[in-house]
Design a protein around this motif. Structure first.
Motif, PDB file in Angstrom:
ATOM      1  N   LEU A   1       9.619  21.709  23.044  1.00 41.19           N
ATOM      2  CA  LEU A   1       8.375  22.138  22.421  1.00 41.19           C
ATOM      3  C   LEU A   1       8.075  23.606  22.671  1.00 41.19           C
ATOM      4  CD1 LEU A   1       6.017  19.088  23.132  1.00 41.19           C
ATOM      5  CD2 LEU A   1       7.030  19.744  20.950  1.00 41.19           C
ATOM      6  N   ASN A   2       8.538  24.135  23.797  1.00 43.44           N
ATOM      7  CA  ASN A   2       8.270  25.527  24.146  1.00 43.44           C
ATOM      8  C   ASN A   2       9.538  26.363  23.997  1.00 43.44           C
ATOM      9  OD1 ASN A   2       5.440  25.224  25.084  1.00 43.44           O
ATOM     10  ND2 ASN A   2       6.392  23.938  26.645  1.00 43.44           N
ATOM     11  N   TYR A   3       9.379  27.524  23.388  1.00 44.62           N
ATOM     12  CA  TYR A   3      10.483  28.455  23.201  1.00 44.62           C
ATOM     13  C   TYR A   3      10.340  29.593  24.208  1.00 44.62           C
ATOM     14  CZ  TYR A   3      13.326  32.134  20.969  1.00 44.62           C
ATOM     15  OH  TYR A   3      14.239  33.127  20.720  1.00 44.62           O
ATOM     16  N   TYR A   4      11.279  29.673  25.131  1.00 48.39           N
ATOM     17  CA  TYR A   4      11.309  30.758  26.107  1.00 48.39           C
ATOM     18  C   TYR A   4      12.259  31.844  25.611  1.00 48.39           C
ATOM     19  CZ  TYR A   4       8.946  27.818  29.583  1.00 48.39           C
ATOM     20  OH  TYR A   4       8.039  27.032  30.249  1.00 48.39           O
ATOM     21  N   VAL A   5      11.839  33.088  25.758  1.00 46.79           N
ATOM     22  CA  VAL A   5      12.712  34.177  25.335  1.00 46.79           C
ATOM     23  C   VAL A   5      12.574  35.340  26.307  1.00 46.79           C
ATOM     24  CG1 VAL A   5      10.977  35.103  23.727  1.00 46.79           C
ATOM     25  CG2 VAL A   5      13.400  35.685  23.431  1.00 46.79           C
ATOM     26  N   SER A   6      13.717  35.760  26.828  1.00 41.77           N
ATOM     27  CA  SER A   6      13.798  36.948  27.673  1.00 41.77           C
ATOM     28  C   SER A   6      14.374  38.062  26.812  1.00 41.77           C
ATOM     29  CB  SER A   6      14.710  36.675  28.878  1.00 41.77           C
ATOM     30  OG  SER A   6      14.974  37.870  29.590  1.00 41.77           O
ATOM     31  N   LEU A   7      13.694  39.186  26.764  1.00 38.63           N
ATOM     32  CA  LEU A   7      14.127  40.279  25.891  1.00 38.63           C
ATOM     33  C   LEU A   7      13.747  41.613  26.504  1.00 38.63           C
ATOM     34  CD1 LEU A   7      11.120  40.854  24.738  1.00 38.63           C
ATOM     35  CD2 LEU A   7      11.737  39.235  22.966  1.00 38.63           C
ATOM     36  N   LYS A   8      14.055  42.662  25.767  1.00 34.48           N
ATOM     37  CA  LYS A   8      13.661  44.001  26.183  1.00 34.48           C
ATOM     38  C   LYS A   8      12.609  44.538  25.225  1.00 34.48           C
ATOM     39  CE  LYS A   8      17.941  45.293  28.543  1.00 34.48           C
ATOM     40  NZ  LYS A   8      19.095  46.232  28.587  1.00 34.48           N
ATOM     41  N   GLU A   9      11.504  45.027  25.801  1.00 29.59           N
ATOM     42  CA  GLU A   9      10.451  45.683  25.041  1.00 29.59           C
ATOM     43  C   GLU A   9      10.566  47.185  25.296  1.00 29.59           C
ATOM     44  OE1 GLU A   9       6.617  42.822  24.839  1.00 29.59           O
ATOM     45  OE2 GLU A   9       7.043  43.676  26.799  1.00 29.59           O
TER      46      GLU A   9
END
Length: 528
Positions: A364-372
């Motif tokens: 149900l939850n989408y986790y996303v690690s990214l660069k801002e």
């Protein structure tokens, strides 16, 4: 003579009982969260910190990959671990995984972890001098020009393998890719269909004096997935599919429904990702999405849509939550349900450049690690409530679900969210330090305001400290109060009365709390 205007003062009270996600834009309205740290939607619509994480493994070396399919597969440096046990040595490189039944495939090493735990290479090669091409048998009947015999070690192939032959000089016609139909008991003779090879007139066999190589090969692929009992992959502009149910063979072309398959899309640019979604293998370029329709090679048909696809370098952002596929495109995080993808990351910031995304889902939850703008950030999107929450700056290499979101980080593995299963030996982190900064509140009025009272309905766990700060008209933050109420209660802040156009509230906390409601009470006056 003109008398001065009388200023009409009006008492106003506003309550907020629903707290959404982050809205880090200039258009954030009163009550929305302009910035945050370590918050979550687990008690939505309440405001609360994220759950405490667990460290499953640490100091393991370079994190190269993680995957879950019945068992948990991890690669650190050159070591492959299955359910925490070291199983094999692999190349020290980033890994791509996929599962075909109970077998797990690892690329670019091109190895298969079989159901019984054995590790097998997908490719096989045999090179020797003095190989004899000649007449033989097939189905216990004599057959012409259909066998290869060696006097050296046994061949490492299986019946049904397609082997590419190279190095024949006496009869260069024999440099081809036939399919093995039978193998002798000693595995020193390979048999093919009759007249597979060419022999000089009147001769029953020829012996190649030089080194001849036989190879069962697998194409080099950047991205792989499995769909309908086939392995699919892509590289450049080419798409490949394995033989049905057989990850070892990619060059079997018998004219049967079980054949392997390959095709080029004929469009500009290289593929950036692939995934199996809604029953179709889907392939992405930055500006297109491709679907492979059909059930057998003779009716496979590649169809494309000119829509935003996966951004280069963010192939690991693909994950399904709430039956929707999420990924990072050139313009932001997209939600794709099979039609037109839509961008859902507008609230993460104005003109913020996102890149290098790694995604995962607990269903149900989408986790996303990214660069801002080059800086690491970890977000969680609730597909149920349609809100984003920012956690921290955890940089994740890859994610997998195994009783919870297993996040592979530099040197180890961390368990995110609210896991159903906690691995033995995992250590729980301490109290979570969180922040919630609300957007400017102006009461919808151009008149000056005097904030008279701010109240909060709050509940805290034992040992939690909650600090409230406020600033007026863009000034400095001022701590106005702190509390640690252990039961749900109304807490009135010791807020200074100050004339302003707008004000902003921030909550800093160490530990677990739940904010049920906020109430602002202020007086509006004139414009002077």
């Amino acid at each position: 003579m003109r008398l001065p205007e009388i200023t009409a003062y009006t008492n106003r009270r506003v309550q907020q009982e629903k707290f959404g996600g982050i809205n880090h834009t200039f258009g954030a309205a009163g009550g929305e969260l302009y910035d945050m740290k370590n918050l979550s939607a687990r008690y939505f619509p309440l405001l609360s910190p994220r759950a405490r994480r667990y460290t499953v493994r640490k100091d393991m070396g370079t994190a190269n990959g993680i995957f879950s399919a019945g068992k948990l597969y991890e690669v650190y440096g050159t070591k492959l671990y299955v359910n925490g046990e070291e199983k094999s040595t692999v190349a020290d490189s980033e890994k791509t995984f996929c599962a075909l039944g109970e077998r797990v495939l690892i690329f670019p090493d091109k190895i298969v972890c079989e159901k019984d735990g054995t590790i097998k290479p997908m490719e096989a090669s045999y090179a020797a001098a003095g190989l004899k091409f000649g007449n033989g048998t097939y189905a216990d009947e004599k057959a012409a020009a259909n066998s290869i015999t060696t006097t050296g070690a046994a061949f490492p192939f299986n019946v049904g393998d397609a082997v590419t032959i190279s190095g024949c000089t006496k009869e260069t016609y024999n440099n081809r890719t036939p399919i093995i139909r039978e193998i002798s008991e000693d595995k020193k003779t390979l048999r093919f269909y009759e007249n597979t090879f060419r022999l000089p007139d009147g001769q029953e066999s020829i012996t190649e004096p030089g080194t001849v190589t036989l190879k069962r090969s697998v194409p080099d692929m950047d991205f792989v997935c499995t769909n309908e009992n086939r392995v699919w992959g892509c590289k450049g502009d080419s798409i490949f599919a394995s033989k049905l149910g057989d990850p070892y063979n990619w060059n079997v072309f018998d004219g049967l429904s079980t054949d392997a398959f390959s095709v080029e899309s004929g469009t500009a640019g290289a593929f950036t990702a692939c995934v199996s979604y809604l029953g179709y293998p889907c392939f992405f370029k930055e500006d297109k999405i491709f679907k492979m329709y059909g059930t057998i090679p003779t009716n496979f048909q590649l169809m494309s849509s000119a829509v935003l696809g996966v951004m280069k370098g963010s192939h690991k952002s693909l994950a399904v939550a709430g039956e929707t596929l999420y990924y990072l495109s050139k313009v932001g995080i997209m939600a794709y349900s099979g039609g037109m993808p839509r961008c859902i990351s507008r609230t993460l910031g104005d003109d913020v450049r996102l890149s290098d995304a790694v995604g995962g889902s607990d269903g149900l939850n989408y986790y996303v690690s990214l660069k801002e703008d080059g800086k690491a950030a970890l977000y969680c999107y609730s597909s149920e409530n349609g809100v984003w929450h920012k956690e921290d700056t955890l940089a994740v290499v890859q994610m997998a679900y195994s009783g919870g979101i297993m996040a592979l980080v530099d040197g180890g593995c961390v368990l995110l969210g609210n896991p159903a299963d906690i691995p033995t030996g995992a250590t729980r982190e301490g109290a979570v330090i969180s922040e919630a900064e609300f957007a400017d509140y102006d009461g919808g009025s151009f008149d000056a305001k005097h904030v008279q009272r701010v109240r909060a309905r709050l509940e805290c766990e034992k040992g939690t400290t909650v600090v409230f700060l406020v600033k007026f008209d863009g000034g400095a933050w001022e701590e106005v109060d702190r509390c640690g109420a252990q039961e749900k209660d109304v807490f009135t802040l010791n807020c200074p009365i100050r004339r302003c156009d707008h004000f902003r509230l921030k909550i800093k906390a160490t530990g677990e709390y739940r904010l049920y409601a906020l109430e602002y009470e202020y007086v509006t006056g004139g414009r002077k």
